[in-house]
Enzyme design. Structure first.
Site, mmCIF file in Angstrom:
data_model
loop_
_atom_site.group_PDB
_atom_site.id
_atom_site.type_symbol
_atom_site.label_atom_id
_atom_site.label_comp_id
_atom_site.label_asym_id
_atom_site.label_seq_id
_atom_site.Cartn_x
_atom_site.Cartn_y
_atom_site.Cartn_z
ATOM 1 N N GLY A 11 0.824 -1.212 0.000
ATOM 2 C CA GLY A 11 0.000 0.000 0.000
ATOM 3 C C GLY A 11 0.855 1.258 0.000
ATOM 4 O O GLY A 11 1.913 1.282 0.615
ATOM 5 N N ARG A 72 1.133 -4.976 -5.955
ATOM 6 C CA ARG A 72 1.319 -6.259 -5.279
ATOM 7 C C ARG A 72 1.625 -7.260 -6.383
ATOM 8 O O ARG A 72 1.172 -7.087 -7.512
ATOM 9 C CB ARG A 72 0.052 -6.620 -4.505
ATOM 10 C CG ARG A 72 -0.287 -5.526 -3.478
ATOM 11 C CD ARG A 72 -1.407 -5.894 -2.547
ATOM 12 N NE ARG A 72 -1.970 -4.703 -1.927
ATOM 13 C CZ ARG A 72 -1.577 -4.194 -0.763
ATOM 14 N NH1 ARG A 72 -0.626 -4.769 -0.062
ATOM 15 N NH2 ARG A 72 -2.139 -3.104 -0.286
ATOM 16 N N ASP A 103 5.188 -5.430 5.902
ATOM 17 C CA ASP A 103 5.744 -6.745 6.236
ATOM 18 C C ASP A 103 5.856 -7.666 5.020
ATOM 19 O O ASP A 103 6.859 -8.377 4.868
ATOM 20 C CB ASP A 103 4.862 -7.430 7.291
ATOM 21 C CG ASP A 103 5.166 -6.925 8.699
ATOM 22 O OD1 ASP A 103 6.247 -6.342 8.907
ATOM 23 O OD2 ASP A 103 4.320 -7.128 9.586
ATOM 24 N N THR A 125 3.969 2.374 5.713
ATOM 25 C CA THR A 125 2.547 2.008 5.774
ATOM 26 C C THR A 125 1.819 2.986 6.683
ATOM 27 O O THR A 125 2.357 3.383 7.715
ATOM 28 C CB THR A 125 2.330 0.564 6.274
ATOM 29 O OG1 THR A 125 0.929 0.375 6.534
ATOM 30 C CG2 THR A 125 3.084 0.253 7.541
ATOM 31 N N ASP A 127 -0.630 2.231 8.434
ATOM 32 C CA ASP A 127 -1.288 1.485 9.514
ATOM 33 C C ASP A 127 -0.492 1.374 10.813
ATOM 34 O O ASP A 127 -1.030 0.936 11.814
ATOM 35 C CB ASP A 127 -1.627 0.068 9.032
ATOM 36 C CG ASP A 127 -2.694 0.078 7.956
ATOM 37 O OD1 ASP A 127 -3.521 1.002 7.961
ATOM 38 O OD2 ASP A 127 -2.692 -0.831 7.104
ATOM 39 N N ASP A 129 1.472 -0.810 11.582
ATOM 40 C CA ASP A 129 1.382 -2.203 12.048
ATOM 41 C C ASP A 129 2.655 -2.999 11.753
ATOM 42 O O ASP A 129 2.591 -4.183 11.413
ATOM 43 C CB ASP A 129 0.161 -2.893 11.412
ATOM 44 C CG ASP A 129 0.229 -2.910 9.893
ATOM 45 O OD1 ASP A 129 1.047 -2.172 9.316
ATOM 46 O OD2 ASP A 129 -0.541 -3.669 9.279
ATOM 47 N N ARG A 171 -7.119 -2.493 8.584
ATOM 48 C CA ARG A 171 -7.808 -3.788 8.431
ATOM 49 C C ARG A 171 -7.555 -4.692 9.628
ATOM 50 O O ARG A 171 -8.462 -5.279 10.171
ATOM 51 C CB ARG A 171 -7.329 -4.491 7.153
ATOM 52 C CG ARG A 171 -8.254 -4.261 5.982
ATOM 53 C CD ARG A 171 -8.035 -5.298 4.904
ATOM 54 N NE ARG A 171 -6.656 -5.314 4.443
ATOM 55 C CZ ARG A 171 -6.194 -4.577 3.439
ATOM 56 N NH1 ARG A 171 -7.001 -3.787 2.781
ATOM 57 N NH2 ARG A 171 -4.930 -4.625 3.090
#
Ligand code: ATP
Length: 320
Positions: A11, A72, A103, A125, A127, A129, A171
């Protein structure tokens, strides 16, 4: 190393351009050649590789998105795809790569390292995360974008004495939701890591708050829980309070990066090239306990992190 490649994967995130710029200019400063690999690993396998110089990254530090595009790539998950990628690197004399992504992208980077292409990952990212780092490129911009949007929804929500469910990105990770929950003073924050689906408790709190005289009820819902529109219909039916859902969506990925994202991405980009020059490979640059660090990719991927429970409890306490 003589020639390094740089790619963005997974992303996109605001600040990736600042990182690309830092990689290119640091490499040139050190007398290296730089090649831009378009569209992540997909572009690598398609040999979408362009020479970059200092001016290739002019006028991009303030822009969201990634000038290298991102993608991707299923083929790169296979051993054959990875072997082909390493061969293409060798064909183009690329002996070091900086991979900016999450990741999944680091897993690919680890594979390239194992095939003899020195690879360094940068955490990109929105996120937040990625377990090995307290900071990821793009998170600061994304939470600020979401926060400003939620402030606007809050104004109109208060005027109409509504309940508002605002869905933010994330997500699997609720960091954007938690931070917006704090920053926007949301009455409820629904995190993928914590939400148990107990909608009745949520409804009871909305009714209680209305009885206490609250003019609005803001619920920040993370994408990973989703179903904001149907949740709004059920809440309205159960409480009699007009309830609207707003899904912020991809606007959170774009926009001019904040100062923090520009600065951190620049330092990380420079650090990645320094590591390659030191002969290092298979490492991710992170920011931990106030310092820039680098960690072995496999160790980084084995780490886990969770929403800090104490912060989650504070966020709930502050709106009661
Ligand atoms: P985000 O968190 O923003 O989605 P990400 O880097 O985790 O970013 P992924 O789609 O998981 O996004 O990974 C990006 C790309 O990295 C994949 O499309 C694939 O090409 C490559 N990749 C992912 N997993 C592996 C793997 N196990 N081995 C090799 N390459 C991989």
């Amino acid at each position: 190393v003589k020639t390094i490649g740089v790619l963005t994967s997974g992303g996109d995130a605001p600040g990736m351009n600042a990182a690309i710029r830092a990689v290119v200019r640091t490499a040139i400063h050190k007398g290296l050649k730089v090649k831009g690999i378009m569209r992540g690993y997909a572009g690598l396998l398609q040999e979408e590789i362009v020479d970059m110089d200092s001016t290739s990254v002019s006028d991009i530090i303030h822009r969201g998105g990634t000038i290298l595009y991102t993608a991707r790539c299923q083929e790169f998950i296979t051993a054959e795809g990875q072997k082909k990628g390493a061969e293409i690197c060798r064909k183009h004399n690329i002996d070091g790569i900086v991979v900016i992504g999450g990741d999944g992208s680091f897993r690919g980077a680890g594979k390239l390292s194992a095939l003899g292409i020195n690879t360094i990952g940068l955490p990109g990212t929105i996120d937040l995360d990625i377990a090995c780092t307290d900071y990821t490129i793009g998170f600061d911009t994304a939470v600020n974008t979401a926060m400003e949007a939620i402030d606007k929804v809050r104004d109109t929500s208060t005027s109409h004495e509504r309940c508002s469910i605002i869905e933010v990105m994330g997500r699997n990770a609720g960091y954007i939701a938690l931070w917006c929950g704090f920053a926007n003073g949301a009455e409820d924050i629904l995190l993928p890591e914590r939400y148990d689906g107990d909608e009745q408790s949520l409804i009871n709190r909305i009714i209680d708050n209305r009885k206490r005289g609250k003019k609005h009820h803001i619920i920040i819902n993370a994408e990973g829980i989703g179903h904001s529109a149907s949740m709004a219909r059920r809440i309205e039916a159960a409480t009699g309070i007009e309830t609207r859902a707003t899904i912020l969506g991809h606007m959170q990925r774009g926009g001019a990066p904040t100062c923090k994202d520009r600065v951190y991405a620049s330092i990380m980009g420079a650090r990645a090239v320094e590591l390659l020059c030191e002969g290092k490979s298979n490492r991710v640059v992170g920011y931990k306990h106030g310092e820039y660090v680098d960690i072995d990719i496999q160790e980084a991927l084995a780490m886990t992190k969770d929403i800090p429970e104490d912060q989650y409890q504070i966020s709930k306490m502050l709106v009661r």
